[in-house]
Design an enzyme around this catalytic site. Structure first.
Site, PDB file in Angstrom:
ATOM      1  NE  ARG A   1      -3.766   0.133   2.349  1.00 20.11           N
ATOM      2  CZ  ARG A   1      -4.994   0.166   1.828  1.00 20.11           C
ATOM      3  NH1 ARG A   1      -5.495  -0.928   1.278  1.00 20.11           N
ATOM      4  NH2 ARG A   1      -5.713   1.263   1.857  1.00 20.11           N
TER       5      ARG A   1
ATOM      6  CD  GLN B   1       1.009  -3.985  -5.210  1.00 18.86           C
ATOM      7  OE1 GLN B   1       1.445  -4.349  -4.130  1.00 18.86           O
ATOM      8  NE2 GLN B   1       1.335  -4.585  -6.343  1.00 18.86           N
ATOM      9  N   PRO B   2      -4.076  -1.796  -3.493  1.00 16.41           N
ATOM     10  CG  PRO B   2      -6.000  -2.394  -4.697  1.00 16.41           C
ATOM     11  CD  PRO B   2      -4.536  -2.098  -4.873  1.00 16.41           C
ATOM     12  CE  LYS B   3       0.218  -6.213  -2.169  1.00 18.57           C
ATOM     13  NZ  LYS B   3       1.453  -6.977  -1.928  1.00 18.57           N
ATOM     14  CE  LYS B   4     -10.262  -2.727   1.914  1.00 18.35           C
ATOM     15  NZ  LYS B   4     -11.745  -2.605   1.992  1.00 18.35           N
TER      16      LYS B   4
END
Length: 209
Positions: free
Chosen positions: A68, A73-76
């Site tokens: 992120r 990057q839209p990491k979760k």
């Protein structure tokens, strides 16, 4: 609706990667899911095409922070499985104890040319929308970033009919890319290098936040 301008969509095919990276520098062993579709950037006299990530889910806090903060990057955080159940390869991505994505593929039934996987778009170049605010909430970074997988060495690649099941979750909106048809599935093993990327477009420099 999911693609930030000036990016242009390359088609209506979505690729959902579910993978195990057993030896990742700094992060160790981890599982990750990258949901992406083809996108094109045309600006500054260049055209760049790749896969735009609308959802990234993994089980590593180090990977989330680095992805992120550095690459946008839209990491979760999620729980992931990639396993063989008899003659079936099964990948499951869970967020909030809901299986948001389940994929299946017959176990190693037909070997294929690895280039087949890139027939819709070249997912080895990852494009992201990096958004980071100042402490007061005003925009600090608004960029389109990209990086290319390098030193790719593919040891094996298999294909076959696949299934993909999506379940709604407000914190993991992959269900917005509904499954119309599962075109094909691939199982592959490879070594590659994750390298620093580039800035394709700087929204703040152009006066757009």
């Amino acid at each position: 609706r999911l693609l930030p301008p000036p990016l242009e969509v390359l088609g209506d095919v979505v690729i959902a990667h579910i993978y195990h990276m057993p030896d990742t520098d700094f992060a160790g062993s981890l599982h990750e899911c990258n949901v992406m579709f083809g996108a094109r950037y045309a600006g500054r006299g260049e055209i760049v095409e790749g896969g735009y990530s609308m959802g990234l889910y993994l089980d590593s806090d180090v990977g989330i922070a680095h992805g992120r903060e550095v690459h946008g990057q839209p990491k979760k955080l999620a729980s992931l499985k990639l396993e063989t159940r008899g003659d079936l390869i099964v990948g499951v991505v869970e967020r909030n104890e809901i299986a948001i994505l389940t994929a299946t593929l017959p176990y190693k039934q037909r070997a294929c040319d690895p280039t087949d996987m890139r027939q819709y778009f070249d997912f080895t170049r990852n494009i992201n929308y990096k958004v980071i605010p100042h402490i007061d909430g005003t925009p600090a970074i608004r960029q389109l970033t990209a990086r290319q997988l390098t030193d790719v060495e593919i040891m094996e690649c298999w294909t076959g009919p696949s299934t993909v099941e999506l379940r709604p979750n407000a914190q993991a909106p992959v269900w917005r890319l509904r499954v119309v048809e599962a075109l094909a599935g691939y199982f592959w093993r490879a070594n590659f290098t994750l390298v620093p990327g580039t800035v394709l477009h700087d929204y703040l420099a152009t006066g757009h936040a």
